[in-house]
Structures are given as C-alpha cells and as structure tokens.
Design an enzyme around this catalytic site. Structure first.
Site, PDB file in Angstrom:
ATOM      1  N   TYR A   1       0.827  -1.202   0.000  1.00 45.22           N
ATOM      2  CA  TYR A   1       0.000   0.000   0.000  1.00 45.22           C
ATOM      3  C   TYR A   1       0.860   1.250   0.000  1.00 45.22           C
ATOM      4  O   TYR A   1       2.073   1.201   0.237  1.00 45.22           O
ATOM      5  CB  TYR A   1      -0.924   0.007   1.219  1.00 45.22           C
TER       6      TYR A   1
ATOM      7  N   LYS B   1       6.622  -1.990   1.783  1.00 50.89           N
ATOM      8  CA  LYS B   1       5.479  -1.379   2.467  1.00 50.89           C
ATOM      9  C   LYS B   1       4.281  -2.314   2.333  1.00 50.89           C
ATOM     10  O   LYS B   1       3.375  -2.115   1.513  1.00 50.89           O
ATOM     11  CB  LYS B   1       5.176   0.013   1.891  1.00 50.89           C
TER      12      LYS B   1
END
Length: 284
Positions: free
Chosen positions: A33, A149
């Site tokens: 994300y 991430k």
C-alpha cells in the site's frame, strides 16, 4: 456527501466497497500500500510514492493491476469525485483472488486495486508541530523485510496501541541491540550534541520513507549535516533534539520520550527549521 471509493475498475460508494472473501490481501495480508498527502489539490511526492509502490509489488512478484499512468488518472478522478483538496489518498494492491493456499497461485492472476481518500486537516498537524509530541519506546517485533510497504501491520498496530495507552502519540521501535529502528508508522530522527541530523540507514531493512527522503534533500540543500547510522534509545533520550516524519505527520518535533523530556522539552531549532522547510516545499 457520501464518500466514493475505487475497487477493481469501478467507482463505488464507500459503504458498497467490497473485495472478495478469497482475496489474498484479506486471507494473508498478501498486499502492499501507499498513503499520499494531498495539499491544496497537489499530490505531495506523487512520483516517489509510485516508485515505492512499484518496488514493493516487484519485491513480492505481484502483477501491476493497472499501468502507472492509469493509476495517476484514477487518483485524480477519485479526489474530484470526493471534492477533496486536502486529503489522504490510500492505495492498496493485493495479489488477487485465489483458492486459499500459502504458496503463490499458479497461472495468471489479476491483482486487486482498492483506493480511498478522506479529508485531512494539515493545518492541525502544523499547529501540533509548534509544541511537539510525546513518544514511547516499544520492542521491534516486525518481520525482516520492513523495506517493503506491506499490509501485514499487526506488530505496528500493537506498538501504536501500547504507545496510545502510555499517553504517547507514536511508538519508537527498538531492536534487540537496543537501537532505534523507526516508528510504528514514521521515520525517526535525532539531532546529536554536535548539531548533526541522525537517522537509521536504509540498508538495515528500514522502510524508505518518502517524507524521509524529501527531508534529507531539504537538509542537504540548506547545509544541515546528516549522518545515517544506528543510534541507541539511550542516545536518543540524551539527544539535543528528536523528530519524526511521515506522510500524515509531515515533520513533527518530539519533546518527550518514555516520560523524559528531550533537551528542554520544547521543539529545537533544527527540527523547527526542517518543519518550515517541509511546509514551504509542500506549498502550505
């Protein structure tokens, strides 16, 4: 006005925004994300955020759900549909829908793309920076690929909750050697007694923070000394200054760590300078 989300090719009301129960993002947190700040209609550091998103997908061998240019267009249209100029844009990509099995699914699999946005008060963030924040240290129990991430954030959630219960704004994560890694959702910095800006190097599997990179560029441009190295929680407590950075906190002075004041308990000159430089960069 009801909010609008984007889910796999369609703009839908937020309360109708669903993914399949067999989506691997739901089953395994098999997703990545990004969070992009939008200030006065401008997406801050949009290209670096997309660079990192594409890198995260590449590291996990995910197929891009749309082209990069298409994702930029979707971002603009989503903000327009929600009539937002000061917002946080959330982008999530999962590996897609498949029969539940730990190994990667065989054959072609369409990645899932979900995007949302919400109003955000950057003015309040800037006001908070005038007085600074309290933080608490927590053990770093995350996985070994924090450079990606990923949506697998349960250790971060536990650390943030522990910080909240301690009356702190953020959790400062500490590794087995007693050194600061980063925050539960931020990059962490200190200013040593010589006035040098210090932060953990990326080679230690630290998330390459986008705001972190911007602050490094701004500091170098204004001749502020920077050193990327490990530093202990005890060194941090004795630091001249501390602050953190992220898309949502921007640049935020830290005035208290584990109940002890950092220096005189007020935002220091270096952090204050960098806060102003960042807001000038963001155009706010």
């Amino acid at each position: 006005m009801s909010r609008t989300a984007y889910v796999n090719g369609a703009y839908v009301p937020n309360d109708m925004a669903f993914v399949h129960i067999d989506d691997r993002g739901y089953q395994f947190a098999d997703g990545v994300y990004e969070v992009v700040s939008v200030i006065d209609g401008k997406m801050i550091d949009e290209e670096p955020h997309l660079d990192r998103l594409w890198r995260s997908m590449g590291e996990l061998r995910m197929t891009e759900p749309v082209t990069r240019s298409a994702l930029k267009l979707i971002s603009k249209q989503l903000l327009q549909k929600n009539r937002l100029k000061n917002a946080l844009l959330y982008i999530q990509v999962s590996r897609g829908v498949a029969k539940r099995d730990h190994a990667f699914p065989q054959g072609d699999l369409r990645s899932s793309l979900v995007m949302t946005c919400r109003r955000f008060d950057f003015g309040a963030v800037r006001e908070r920076a005038k007085t600074g924040i309290k933080v608490s240290s927590q053990p770093d129990i995350r996985w070994g690929r924090c450079d990606i991430k990923a949506t697998a954030l349960l250790p971060n959630v536990l650390a943030k909750q522990a910080a909240k219960e301690a009356g702190a704004f953020e959790a400062i994560l500490v590794d087995a050697d007693g050194n600061v890694t980063e925050g539960s959702s931020t990059s962490v910095w200190m200013v040593d007694k010589n006035g040098t800006l210090v932060t953990r190097p990326l080679k230690d599997n630290i998330l390459p923070g986008i705001t972190r990179a911007t602050l490094i560029e701004l500091a170098e441009k204004h001749q502020i000394r920077i050193e990327e190295r490990a530093f202990s929680i005890e060194e941090a407590k004795a630091a001249k200054e501390m602050f953190l950075t992220s898309a949502t906190s921007c640049a935020m002075p830290i005035v208290e760590l584990d109940g002890s004041a950092i220096s005189d308990g007020k935002p220091g000159s270096v952090a204050t300078k960098l806060v102003e430089l960042y807001w000038d960069f963001a155009g706010k």
